[in-house]
Design a protein around this motif. Structure first.
Motif, PDB file in Angstrom:
ATOM      1  N   PRO A 117       0.438  -3.210   3.702  1.00 34.13           N
ATOM      2  CA  PRO A 117      -0.847  -3.597   4.305  1.00 34.13           C
ATOM      3  C   PRO A 117      -0.852  -3.463   5.829  1.00 34.13           C
ATOM      4  N   ARG A 120      -1.073   0.325   6.723  1.00 38.77           N
ATOM      5  CA  ARG A 120      -2.411   0.898   6.521  1.00 38.77           C
ATOM      6  C   ARG A 120      -3.407   0.363   7.541  1.00 38.77           C
ATOM      7  N   LEU A 121      -3.244  -0.911   7.917  1.00 39.26           N
ATOM      8  CA  LEU A 121      -4.154  -1.515   8.893  1.00 39.26           C
ATOM      9  C   LEU A 121      -4.060  -0.844  10.257  1.00 39.26           C
TER      10      LEU A 121
END
Length: 376
Positions: free
Chosen positions: A183, A186-187
């Motif tokens: 996460p 991807r952020l």
């Protein structure tokens, strides 16, 4: 007869139990489940999980059963943790199984391993702000390196009373790399960045591979002498591997020796999490700060890769920055996994190993710096 039965009952764990033991037994079972069913670092989580079960069987004092009794077998085995013996042995095995070719082929990727250590020092400052003593804050910060042996080694030297929670936190986050890192990656990256393909690395000669561990050891240990026990064994193990003529020693180091050290470390660290000693407010703070440290380390690596791209003609995939933590090879595998979700034909694993192995060196140097600062 009734008196004998009552006396026997008073000596059982059913009579001596405490809700804190029960909580830790559940934690141990979760560790074993994650290791076996989910394949999350099974070589670490299964020994630690079973060790937690062993350490939380209620026993009465005097028989030499508890890991905290001077005359117990577990206490003698735990000596290898408290005196920092097992971590260098594990580093020896890691060195004997690590290929530094990708790092030598593109040394600039070593900067990503250095950048990922930012989380260690930011968390160190955060722990100080929360009231932890400087030696405790140093041990908590090193969790961000995602290197269990290094965290245990430094804690044994600076804050031995915190070995249990720090070791469990460090290995927990190492095991949860596939859950925590994607996460964040991807952020902080765009799809266009995640699609960047890396150019093929040059071929590294055998001479370079043999010279590297010697030069790396001398440079790193002159920079941070306190890292000598860890980096010395890491580089020695790698020299055994690359020299070929010592392949028999390398085989021992990367197989039976590292396995034995891992088993003993896992069991004893797990057994040290005795409920009445482990379940205190500071342990919760350590887990929270450890998660923060690991997250910052991941983000720092990715952001620094993006910063490097501002100056590089041939861009690097920013996902590689997440491999700068020293969870070898799991972080590199996560980079490969996230990259292939965008493009199944993009192979990043080989390139990710460069910052990954440099992260091992970086976390050991960071531990050496913190140890020397606290000792001075």
């Amino acid at each position: 007869m009734d008196v004998l039965f009552i006396e026997f009952y008073h000596n059982t764990g059913f009579y001596l139990w405490d809700y804190r033991y029960l909580i830790m037994i559940v934690v141990g079972l979760v560790f074993v489940y994650l290791g076996i069913a989910k394949d999350y670092e099974p070589l670490l989580l299964v020994p630690i999980g079973f060790g937690i079960l062993m350490g939380n069987i209620p026993v009465f004092q005097g028989l030499g059963l508890s890991i905290y009794e001077d005359n117990s077998v577990l206490h003698y085995l735990y000596f290898g943790v408290t005196q920092g013996i097992y971590p260098p042995l594990i580093f020896l095995g890691i060195g004997a199984m690590t290929d530094f070719s990708t790092l030598l082929a593109r040394p600039i990727l070593m900067l990503l391993g250095a950048a990922a250590q930012t989380g260690i020092f930011i968390t160190f400052l955060g722990a100080l702000a929360l009231g932890f003593a400087p030696n405790e804050a140093s041990s908590i910060g090193i969790i961000g390196g995602a290197d269990g042996p290094t965290a245990i080694f430094l804690t044994a030297k600076l804050a031995p009373h915190l070995i249990g929670p720090i070791a469990v936190a460090a290995y927990s986050y190492m095991a949860l790399v596939p859950v925590i890192q994607p996460p964040i990656m991807r952020l902080l990256t765009s799809r266009k960045e995640r699609l960047i393909r890396m150019e093929e690395p040059r071929e590294v000669t055998k001479r370079e591979k043999i010279i590297f561990p010697i030069v790396a050891f001398l440079l790193c240990c002159f920079l941070a002498p306190a890292a000598l026990p860890l980096l010395g064994m890491l580089c020695f193990g790698n020299l055994l591997k690359e020299a070929v003529v010592t392949e028999r020693l390398a085989q021992t180091a990367r197989n039976s020796l590292i396995d034995t050290a891992t088993i003993l470390l896992g069991i004893t660290v797990g057994a040290s999490t005795q409920g009445d000693i482990f379940l205190v407010p500071s342990s919760i703070g350590i887990f929270a700060l450890g998660a923060l440290s690991f997250s910052i380390a991941t983000a720092s690596g990715v952001l620094f890769a993006k910063f490097m791209n501002l100056f590089l003609k041939i861009k690097i995939n920013p996902l590689l920055g997440a491999a700068g933590v020293s969870a070898v090879p799991d972080s590199a595998r996560v980079v490969q996994m996230v990259g292939q979700k965008e493009d199944p034909t993009n192979f990043l694993l080989m390139h990710a190993m460069a910052p990954n192995v440099s992260g091992v060196i970086g976390s050991a140097i960071a531990a050496g710096v913190l140890w020397s600062l606290m000792a001075s």
